[in-house]
Design an enzyme around this catalytic site. Structure first.
Site, PDB file in Angstrom:
ATOM      1  N   LYS A 162     -15.635  12.165  12.196  1.00 51.35           N
ATOM      2  CA  LYS A 162     -14.690  12.001  13.298  1.00 51.35           C
ATOM      3  C   LYS A 162     -15.144  12.920  14.429  1.00 51.35           C
ATOM      4  O   LYS A 162     -15.876  13.884  14.203  1.00 51.35           O
ATOM      5  CB  LYS A 162     -13.288  12.414  12.813  1.00 51.35           C
ATOM      6  CG  LYS A 162     -12.159  11.775  13.549  1.00 51.35           C
ATOM      7  CD  LYS A 162     -11.687  10.466  12.938  1.00 51.35           C
ATOM      8  CE  LYS A 162     -10.558   9.874  13.730  1.00 51.35           C
ATOM      9  NZ  LYS A 162      -9.998   8.663  13.147  1.00 51.35           N
ATOM     10  N   GLY A 199       8.745  -2.022  13.077  1.00 52.18           N
ATOM     11  CA  GLY A 199       7.753  -1.917  14.158  1.00 52.18           C
ATOM     12  C   GLY A 199       7.018  -3.228  14.379  1.00 52.18           C
ATOM     13  O   GLY A 199       6.257  -3.673  13.519  1.00 52.18           O
ATOM     14  N   VAL A 237       0.111  -4.477  15.149  1.00 51.51           N
ATOM     15  CA  VAL A 237      -0.076  -4.870  13.752  1.00 51.51           C
ATOM     16  C   VAL A 237       1.163  -5.596  13.225  1.00 51.51           C
ATOM     17  O   VAL A 237       1.062  -6.670  12.612  1.00 51.51           O
ATOM     18  CB  VAL A 237      -0.371  -3.642  12.856  1.00 51.51           C
ATOM     19  CG1 VAL A 237      -0.564  -4.069  11.414  1.00 51.51           C
ATOM     20  CG2 VAL A 237      -1.592  -2.890  13.360  1.00 51.51           C
TER      21      VAL A 237
END
Ligand code: NAD
Length: 368
Positions: free
Chosen positions: A80, A180, A184
């Site tokens: 990362k 939500g 997605v």
């Protein structure tokens, strides 16, 4: 901070500090483990309050990527990067090109992708200086929006769980609560509706829940009541830490499987779910569809191949359930075991060639 102590704690391979006075670049790249392949992970741009904060974050995130790639069957390691700065104010072509030149010096040990605070445009600027970048524009072989692939992976994870709990992977006739309806969550609802599942939904944005009612016949729920709706599957696709001391006693579902990162507030909440008979699909495994899709760019992006690979999240989830039963551990622990067993298997091949004892020691180290 004692940096080498930090690196030794979880066997990080490399930590790279990048500084360019001319462009103002201050970046840190962490490479955790490259046993399975080059480290791949996003570049986060964030106005960290201190350098220590940036280092702690990049180390934590890089290690998470090792587990995610390994459990997803990818031939990639974990890495990362973070750029210290405000993505609203401090971005420039020069900054990302400068960062790209640093990536080039690593010779492909770390491959960058977009993350919080960075975009396809930033990846394009990096691409001018190095080929070790994915998530580029579709005109340059990019894989586009990852969200439908993340949703597909979640769906596959749900099916594997449904097979275990209900004796069939079929989601038709099952009830699913989706928290939500963003990138997605919306795609997930579309897929679940197509499969014939009944939906309960919630979001802070009224217009999107209203649209879900119209298009999917979804039942609307208030955000603060969503966790205790009686249903077969609860899919958190908004926030992390939704499984916590307060929410735990209220769950009325058999399975928890969603895209949100860090669904368990603490590991002990995974144990509590297992004790209360709720099957938890580990977040970093079933939300890996976007990663699997973007990683496909490394071979020349092919949507059909990426879709097939994302669908294998079903098999990963089945393996996790099998390990959970074999070892008598909750599924979040079994997911780490799945990842470590794969890394161990490959590093023992390396050991045969190099006599390096790395693999045997690794098994004993603490899991995520
Ligand atoms: P998003 O920002 O597009 O959607 C999040 C949605 O949740 C928004 O519609 C927002 O209004 C809603 N929301 C926020 N707080 C809420 C609350 N308290 N109650 C109900 N709804 C609430 O994000 P996304 O890209 O859909 O990602 C969803 C989750 O999945 C995030 O946790 C993200 O980190 C994770 N994830 C996403 C991907 C991906 O491919 N996008 C990949 C891996 C993990």
């Amino acid at each position: 901070m004692q940096v080498f102590e930090k690196l030794a704690e979880y066997r990080y391979e490399q930590l790279v500090f990048c500084h360019d006075k001319a462009t103002g670049l201050r970046a840190v790249i962490a490479i955790h483990d490259t046993t399975l392949g080059p480290a791949l992970g996003g570049c986060r741009m964030y106005p960290y309050a201190s350098e220590d904060e940036a280092v702690v974050d990049v180390l934590r995130l890089a290690r998470g990527m090792t587990y995610k790639a390994a459990a997803s069957g990818l031939n990639l390691g974990g890495g990362k990067s973070v750029i210290i700065g405000d993505p609203e104010r401090d971005k420039s072509e020069q900054l990302f090109r400068s960062f790209g030149r640093y990536l080039e010096t690593l010779g492909g040990r770390y491959i960058v992708a977009e993350d919080v605070g960075t975009s396809t445009e930033d990846m394009e600027n990096i691409r001018i200086e190095t080929s070790h970048v994915v998530g580029v524009d579709v005109t340059h072989g990019g894989s586009g929006d990852p969200s439908p692939f993340t949703a597909l992976g979640v769906l596959q994870g749900m099916k594997a769980c449904a097979e275990e709990v209900f004796g069939s992977p079929t989601l038709g006739g099952r009830t699913v609560t989706v928290q939500g309806l963003g990138h997605v969550g919306w795609h997930l609802c579309e897929m679940l509706h197509r499969e014939g599942a009944g939906l309960f939904v919630t979001d802070l944005r009224e217009e999107v829940v209203e649209r879900a009612r119209r298009e999917f016949g979804a039942k609307l729920e208030e955000p603060d009541e969503i966790l205790s709706i009686p249903c077969d599957i609860f899919a958190p696709c908004a926030l992390g830490a939704v499984v916590n001391d307060i929410s735990l006693p209220g769950f009325r579902c058999s399975i928890i499987a969603g895209s949100a990162n860090n669904i368990l507030h603490e590991p002990r909440h995974g144990e509590a779910l297992a004790e209360s008979g709720i099957l938890y699909a580990p977040d970093y495994v079933i939300n890996a569809g976007g990663l699997i899709n973007v990683a496909d760019e490394l071979e020349g992006y092919n949507e059909a191949r990426a879709t097939k690979r994302v669908s294998r999240i079903y098999d990963s989830m089945k393996s996790i359930i099998a390990i959970s039963k074999r070892d008598g551990v909750p599924t979040h622990v079994a997911a780490d075991t799945l990842a470590l067993e794969r890394i161990d298997a490959i590093s023992s091949i390396e050991r045969l060639h190099t006599g390096h004892p790395y693999g045997t020691e690794r098994r004993r180290r603490e899991t995520l």
